[in-house]
Design a protein around this motif. Structure first.
Motif, PDB file in Angstrom:
ATOM      1  N   GLY A 150     -10.894  16.227  69.788  1.00  0.00           N
ATOM      2  CA  GLY A 150     -10.409  14.855  69.772  1.00  0.00           C
ATOM      3  C   GLY A 150      -9.082  14.741  69.048  1.00  0.00           C
ATOM      4  N   ALA A 151      -8.964  15.428  67.896  1.00  0.00           N
ATOM      5  CA  ALA A 151      -7.715  15.387  67.137  1.00  0.00           C
ATOM      6  C   ALA A 151      -6.582  16.042  67.909  1.00  0.00           C
ATOM      7  CB  ALA A 151      -7.912  16.086  65.789  1.00  0.00           C
ATOM      8  N   ALA A 152      -6.864  17.201  68.513  1.00  0.00           N
ATOM      9  CA  ALA A 152      -5.825  17.948  69.216  1.00  0.00           C
ATOM     10  C   ALA A 152      -5.334  17.193  70.455  1.00  0.00           C
ATOM     11  CB  ALA A 152      -6.353  19.328  69.614  1.00  0.00           C
ATOM     12  N   LEU A 153      -6.253  16.720  71.282  1.00  0.00           N
ATOM     13  CA  LEU A 153      -5.851  16.048  72.518  1.00  0.00           C
ATOM     14  C   LEU A 153      -5.286  14.661  72.250  1.00  0.00           C
ATOM     15  CD1 LEU A 153      -8.651  17.093  75.038  1.00  0.00           C
ATOM     16  CD2 LEU A 153      -6.410  18.101  74.637  1.00  0.00           C
ATOM     17  N   GLY A 154      -5.854  13.959  71.280  1.00  0.00           N
ATOM     18  CA  GLY A 154      -5.315  12.638  70.934  1.00  0.00           C
ATOM     19  C   GLY A 154      -3.891  12.735  70.431  1.00  0.00           C
ATOM     20  N   GLY A 155      -3.653  13.691  69.528  1.00  0.00           N
ATOM     21  CA  GLY A 155      -2.302  13.881  69.013  1.00  0.00           C
ATOM     22  C   GLY A 155      -1.353  14.425  70.064  1.00  0.00           C
ATOM     23  N   ALA A 156      -1.829  15.378  70.877  1.00  0.00           N
ATOM     24  CA  ALA A 156      -0.966  15.995  71.886  1.00  0.00           C
ATOM     25  C   ALA A 156      -0.549  14.995  72.950  1.00  0.00           C
ATOM     26  CB  ALA A 156      -1.694  17.175  72.532  1.00  0.00           C
ATOM     27  N   PHE A 157      -1.469  14.139  73.382  1.00  0.00           N
ATOM     28  CA  PHE A 157      -1.155  13.142  74.410  1.00  0.00           C
ATOM     29  C   PHE A 157      -0.040  12.214  73.941  1.00  0.00           C
ATOM     30  CE2 PHE A 157      -2.145   8.873  76.234  1.00  0.00           C
ATOM     31  CZ  PHE A 157      -1.764   9.151  77.542  1.00  0.00           C
TER      32      PHE A 157
END
Length: 248
Positions: A150-157
């Motif tokens: 969640g942290a990785a994809l939320g930040g990456a998006f």
């Protein structure tokens, strides 16, 4: 009685949140000096520092110089008290209550700071991100993998959106603070929380911006995105939209 106690504790903590909201963007210590009037610098006595009640008794003004006290102080204390009540009603006296009250309180503080200054302090976003990842090892409702994803994809998006605006369009469509905020949200709520923040947050932001667009007849204005992302995540979690999405 339990709800009254929850509201009282939340309101007391809300008084501290007001300190954070005032001092963090200004780089001030949150412990020194003691609470004082920003206008006349007089130290605030305990009787004038009772959450909600003191604001009402003083009629929103400093006792010593009669300078207006921003309404935000009252609203944050009320919001924090109501937040404690809502979390208690949803999770009862449990570990989840403490986790989500801390999470939503951080979002509340960050949102008000962003609304007033267009800044999202790293101490909240990055500090919250690390806390969310660490706590995932001790939670029953989310795994470390879900927290990290969640942290990785939320930040990456949001990082991709940030790069698109700054590198290709040469304007700042959103700030890096929003990128860090989304990573923070994802670390506590996983991909579902990211979906709530983006989906519901965008709807709320559009509802707020639409009257401004009609009034100005152009899109040349700026609003902070953090409060809407936070509100979207809050609504999604409290309404338990994960069940709806899973069944859908």
């Amino acid at each position: 009685m339990e709800l009254i106690i929850a509201f009282t504790i939340g309101a007391v903590l809300g008084s501290f949140y007001n300190v954070l909201i005032h001092r963090l963007p200004r780089g001030m210590s949150i412990v020194h000096p003691p609470s004082h009037c920003p206008n006349c610098k007089t130290k605030i006595r305990w009787r004038d520092n009772i959450p909600i009640l003191s604001y009402l008794l003083l009629k929103g003004r400093c006792r010593y110089c009669a300078h207006p006290i921003p309404l935000r102080y009252l609203l944050v204390e009320l919001a924090s008290g109501l937040l404690a009540v809502l979390c208690y009603l949803k999770w009862g006296l449990s570990y989840e209550l403490l986790i989500f009250y801390f999470f939503f309180s951080a979002l509340l503080v960050a949102s008000v700071i962003d609304w007033e200054t267009f800044l999202l302090p790293d101490s909240i976003t990055l500090g919250g991100l690390v806390t969310g990842l660490v706590l995932s090892f001790f939670r029953r409702d989310i795994s470390p993998w879900e927290s990290f994803l969640g942290a990785a994809l939320g930040g990456a998006f949001f990082l991709l959106i940030y790069l698109y605006y700054t590198r290709l369009r040469k304007v700042e469509g959103l700030g890096l603070g929003d990128v860090k905020l989304m990573a923070f949200i994802g670390s506590f709520t996983g991909l579902y929380g990211v979906a709530y923040a983006v989906g519901l947050g965008s709807v709320l932001g559009l509802l707020y911006a639409f009257p401004i667009i009609l009034k100005n007849r152009n899109l040349q204005f700026v609003i902070p995105y953090g409060p809407f992302l936070s509100a979207g995540c809050f609504l999604g979690v409290m309404l338990d939209l994960k069940r709806f999405l899973v069944n859908f």
